[in-house]
Write a protein that holds these residues in place. Structure first.
Motif, PDB file in Angstrom:
ATOM      1  N   ALA A  92      61.571 -22.701  37.721  1.00 48.62           N
ATOM      2  CA  ALA A  92      60.309 -21.967  37.890  1.00 48.62           C
ATOM      3  C   ALA A  92      59.419 -22.134  36.666  1.00 48.62           C
ATOM      4  O   ALA A  92      58.201 -22.341  36.783  1.00 48.62           O
ATOM      5  CB  ALA A  92      60.590 -20.484  38.144  1.00 48.62           C
ATOM      6  N   THR A  96      55.749 -23.887  36.577  1.00 51.68           N
ATOM      7  CA  THR A  96      54.564 -23.218  36.038  1.00 51.68           C
ATOM      8  C   THR A  96      53.926 -24.070  34.948  1.00 51.68           C
ATOM      9  O   THR A  96      52.695 -24.233  34.912  1.00 51.68           O
ATOM     10  CB  THR A  96      54.955 -21.836  35.470  1.00 51.68           C
ATOM     11  OG1 THR A  96      55.538 -21.062  36.514  1.00 51.68           O
ATOM     12  CG2 THR A  96      53.754 -21.108  34.913  1.00 51.68           C
ATOM     13  N   GLY A 100      50.216 -25.832  35.092  1.00 48.19           N
ATOM     14  CA  GLY A 100      49.230 -25.577  34.039  1.00 48.19           C
ATOM     15  C   GLY A 100      48.755 -26.853  33.378  1.00 48.19           C
ATOM     16  O   GLY A 100      47.553 -27.046  33.146  1.00 48.19           O
TER      17      GLY A 100
END
Length: 184
Positions: A92, A96, A100
């Protein structure tokens, strides 16, 4: 007829038997208390995240051996579940981070593409000043993308956490640049 000597002998035997029973109860109680204390220590160790197995203390299989075996099975399952959970959290976090980074790199690339399309379509009508402005935009956005990649490489190279003093003004300036990029 029971004589006084027989009564005293019976009382003495009874007293000796009671002492023997009391001593055995004390011994069994002490062993039981030691095993319970050991299990409490193991539970505290497990609560701290140490999932290593516990070995039975006695050579022979007793009541606590079954508890040790059950705890060891539980520890194996806890370790498996903990590893799976950590792997899931890592995936996870990587997802992320990837989203980004993709977003941050995509912003300057979109600006470069839009400027290139405009330059391609309108180059005959554009003034020299507008062309210089567009070329400057190409260079700025390329440098911005390079900076993002360089920061990502620096992040990937860092292996140990090092604490150091920060220049608050510099930190605020970098933060405001990121906020401006997000606003665009």
């Amino acid at each position: 007829v029971v004589t006084g000597e027989i009564v005293w002998l019976l009382l003495l035997t009874l007293l000796l038997l009671l002492c023997l029973i009391g001593g055995m109860c004390f011994y069994v109680g002490q062993r039981f208390e030691q095993q319970i204390n050991r299990l409490v220590e193991c539970a505290e160790r497990i609560a701290r995240g140490n999932f290593s197995h516990i070995a039975p203390k006695s050579k022979y299989r007793d009541e606590f051996t079954s508890i040790h075996v059950a705890i060891n099975k539980m520890l194996e399952e806890l370790d498996t579940q903990y590893s799976a959970m950590m792997e899931s959290h890592q995936r996870a976090a990587i997802g992320t981070l990837t989203a980004g980074v993709a977003h941050e790199i995509n912003n300057p690339l979109n600006n470069i593409l839009l400027t290139a399309i405009t330059l391609f379509e309108d180059y005959k009508e554009l003034s020299e000043k507008d062309m210089v402005e567009m070329i400057t935009d190409f260079m700025q956005e390329t440098k911005r993308a390079q900076s993002i990649v360089r920061n990502l490489q620096d992040f990937a190279r860092e292996s140990a956490c090092v604490s150091s003093l920060l220049d608050l003004g510099e930190l605020m300036e970098e933060t405001s640049k990121l906020a401006v990029n997000q606003a665009k």
